[in-house]
Scaffold this active site. Structure first.
Site, PDB file in Angstrom:
ATOM      1  N   LYS A   1      48.790  37.101  51.913  1.00  0.00           N
ATOM      2  CA  LYS A   1      49.372  37.044  50.444  1.00  0.00           C
ATOM      3  C   LYS A   1      50.521  37.788  50.205  1.00  0.00           C
ATOM      4  O   LYS A   1      51.188  38.043  49.504  1.00  0.00           O
ATOM      5  CB  LYS A   1      48.360  37.830  49.366  1.00  0.00           C
ATOM      6  CG  LYS A   1      47.139  37.108  49.555  1.00  0.00           C
ATOM      7  CD  LYS A   1      46.092  37.841  48.643  1.00  0.00           C
ATOM      8  CE  LYS A   1      45.477  39.051  49.151  1.00  0.00           C
ATOM      9  NZ  LYS A   1      44.204  39.287  48.468  1.00  0.00           N
TER      10      LYS A   1
ATOM     11  N   ASP B   1      37.337  41.841  48.182  1.00  0.00           N
ATOM     12  CA  ASP B   1      36.956  41.283  46.759  1.00  0.00           C
ATOM     13  C   ASP B   1      36.023  40.313  46.694  1.00  0.00           C
ATOM     14  O   ASP B   1      35.126  40.302  45.734  1.00  0.00           O
ATOM     15  CB  ASP B   1      38.355  40.921  46.092  1.00  0.00           C
ATOM     16  CG  ASP B   1      39.123  39.902  46.967  1.00  0.00           C
ATOM     17  OD1 ASP B   1      38.735  39.644  48.239  1.00  0.00           O
ATOM     18  OD2 ASP B   1      40.255  39.620  46.411  1.00  0.00           O
TER      19      ASP B   1
HETATM   20  C1  BGC Z   1      42.535  38.041  52.117  1.00  0.00           C
HETATM   21  C2  BGC Z   1      40.909  37.996  51.859  1.00  0.00           C
HETATM   22  C3  BGC Z   1      40.901  38.097  50.322  1.00  0.00           C
HETATM   23  C4  BGC Z   1      41.465  36.908  49.621  1.00  0.00           C
HETATM   24  C5  BGC Z   1      41.399  36.883  48.140  1.00  0.00           C
HETATM   25  C6  BGC Z   1      43.106  36.707  51.590  1.00  0.00           C
HETATM   26  O1  BGC Z   1      44.535  36.427  51.696  1.00  0.00           O
HETATM   27  O2  BGC Z   1      42.533  37.815  53.603  1.00  0.00           O
HETATM   28  O3  BGC Z   1      40.350  39.268  52.314  1.00  0.00           O
HETATM   29  O4  BGC Z   1      39.332  38.196  50.058  1.00  0.00           O
HETATM   30  O5  BGC Z   1      42.859  36.625  50.053  1.00  0.00           O
HETATM   31  O6  BGC Z   1      41.890  37.796  47.615  1.00  0.00           O
END
Ligand code: BGC
Length: 479
Positions: free
Chosen positions: A177, A212
């Protein structure tokens, strides 16, 4: 409107009659690139299932399929007060969650702040200091104190791919992200937070590190026993479900094979080998310019962090070809990530004139009504592909587990705020799973797990403490 996998062709009904022939041709070209047919959805979902299985089979697979040491779903009778912290992609949230049991209402006090960009690309010490500062402020504000032998239980929602040898441990594989913080990858994030808490002398005991998705599933299951999956369609995308220990070959444990274990799939990484996802040149640019090229391929095509950016790149392409905003200096359109996914929601939701004004504000140029119609159509194209792709992962889990009905508890801005996401996602799921077209009800329903991270982290902390008290400490490190 988009129907069953076919983006509408350039018919008279789409409001684009007034635009030039060149622009019309280009729009058809874009539609074709972003169209994911039913057949393609099925192929993606089949490959998805293979990757899910590989992840359960062996360590180091493309999908991590992380065991979470959350052993099954809650009863709904868990009680107590828990402090939780949620390090999401956009905000940091601290909560005090009081569980009342009997699947009853839950009381939450919370404080949230937007994560400053400097934190997202800084170093580990700055990150943990920032988190501990927020916790300290929260404890003071709510006059939460405890003595050293009786510290308050803390659930840490850490929404990044972390492998867990224990429930109170989480080794970060890679940031996602858009995060790029030095000194955490390859390390135990729970341990680093624990050290930072100890350094500051805060009366908190980290009981569980929670993804999450697992949080969303558990928070929802606390109230809704029909919950089958927890999913996030937000800044990032991912899902969690419950597996039997005996069906996780890579897990070496003495737990009985029928023991339920929540799995955090980490399926944003699906398709990293680039053999099945229909990537466009825009997706490739996003990947190349991201801090971690080659990673999170599926997420980069479907999650909230990227939808606005995909839209921007397509619009920029049209501008550079001289097809929209002609003769104007649309330099803002050249700024990466300037357009948020909220704009796409608004373009599909708001009246044309309101959209036109919003586009002018975002881009600092004059925008005509025809250009607004084009933007509306682009928003539809990008968001439709995203929602349809999002159905593939959930369909794959359902097929692998033989699940035919139940509730998918979803959290995240795309799921909660995009006006058409749910409808498009459900339609695509039905296409993949061959639901009858004349069905009265959808057998698998997307429900809202709003606030899954806070409540989920609290319920999981409660479940963990109950296990410790009951003498079942498998997968629990501290104490
Ligand atoms: C992460 C996950 C997370 C998802 C939603 C992804 O970039 O790797 O761990 O659950 O985003 O937030």
């Amino acid at each position: 409107m988009a129907r069953r996998g076919h983006l509408p062709s350039q018919s008279k009904s789409n409001g684009l009659e007034g635009i030039s022939l060149d622009l019309r041709d280009e729009m058809i070209n874009i539609e074709n690139q972003f169209n994911v047919t039913s057949e393609k959805l099925k192929r993606i979902s089949e490959r998805f299932e293979e990757e899910l299985r590989e992840g359960l089979e062996k360590e180091g697979s493309n999908l991590s399929m992380n065991v979470t040491w959350v052993l099954g779903l809650p009863t709904g009778d868990e009680t107590g007060s828990y402090v939780t912290i949620d390090l999401g992609g956009t905000n940091l949230r601290v909560c005090l969650v009081s569980l009342k049991g009997q699947r009853e209402e839950i009381d939450i006090k919370q404080q949230a702040c937007r994560l400053p960009p400097t934190i997202k690309t800084g170093d580990a010490e700055t990150l943990w200091d920032f988190i501990v500062d927020s916790l300290e402020e929260f404890l003071k504000k709510h006059q939460l104190t405890a003595n050293r032998n009786d510290r308050l239980p803390l659930g840490f929602c850490f929404s990044y791919p972390a492998s867990q040898d224990y429930i109170d441990h989480g080794k970060l594989k890679t940031w996602t992200k858009g995060f790029d913080i030095d000194g955490v990858e390859g390390e135990d994030a729970a341990g680093q937070l624990r050290d930072a808490l100890a350094k500051r002398g805060l009366p908190l005991e980290l009981v569980a590190l929670v993804n999450d998705t697992t949080g969303a599933m558990i928070a929802s299951a606390y109230k809704d026993p029909d919950t089958i999956i927890g999913a996030i369609f937000g800044t990032g995308c991912n899902a969690a479900y419950v597996e039997n220990v005996g069906s996780i070959p890579k897990l070496k444990t003495s737990l009985p094979p029928e023991t339920p274990m929540a799995i955090n799939c980490e399926y944003g990484a699906f398709g990293n080998a680039h053999c099945v996802l229909p990537r466009t040149k825009y997706d490739i640019i996003i990947d190349d310019q991201s801090p971690r090229p080659g990673e999170q391929t599926f997420e980069k095509m479907s999650a909230g962090l990227y939808l606005g950016e995909i839209f921007r790149l397509v619009a920029l392409d049209l501008y550079e070809k001289g097809l929209i905003f002609t003769g104007q200096n649309a330099s803002k359109l050249k700024e990466p990530y300037i357009l948020e996914t909220g704009l796409l929601s608004a373009l599909e939701n708001d009246p044309l004139e309101a959209c036109r004004i919003r586009l002018e504000e975002c881009l600092g140029i004059k925008v005509t009504l025809d250009e607004t119609r084009v933007a509306h159509r682009l928003a539809e194209i990008v968001a439709t592909r995203g929602a349809r792709l999002c159905a593939c992962g959930i369909a794959a889990i359902c097929r692998m587990k033989g699940i035919t009905s139940g509730h998918v508890a979803a959290d995240g801005t795309v799921a909660n705020k995009h006006p058409k996401f749910k409808e498009r996602w459900t339609e695509a799921l039905g296409e993949i799973l061959d639901w009858p077209k004349d069905r009265r009800e959808d057998p698998i329903i997307l429900t809202s797990a709003e606030d899954g991270s806070g409540i989920g982290a609290a319920v999981i902390s409660a479940m963990t403490l109950y296990r410790i008290h009951g003498g079942n400490t498998d997968g629990i490190q501290a104490r």
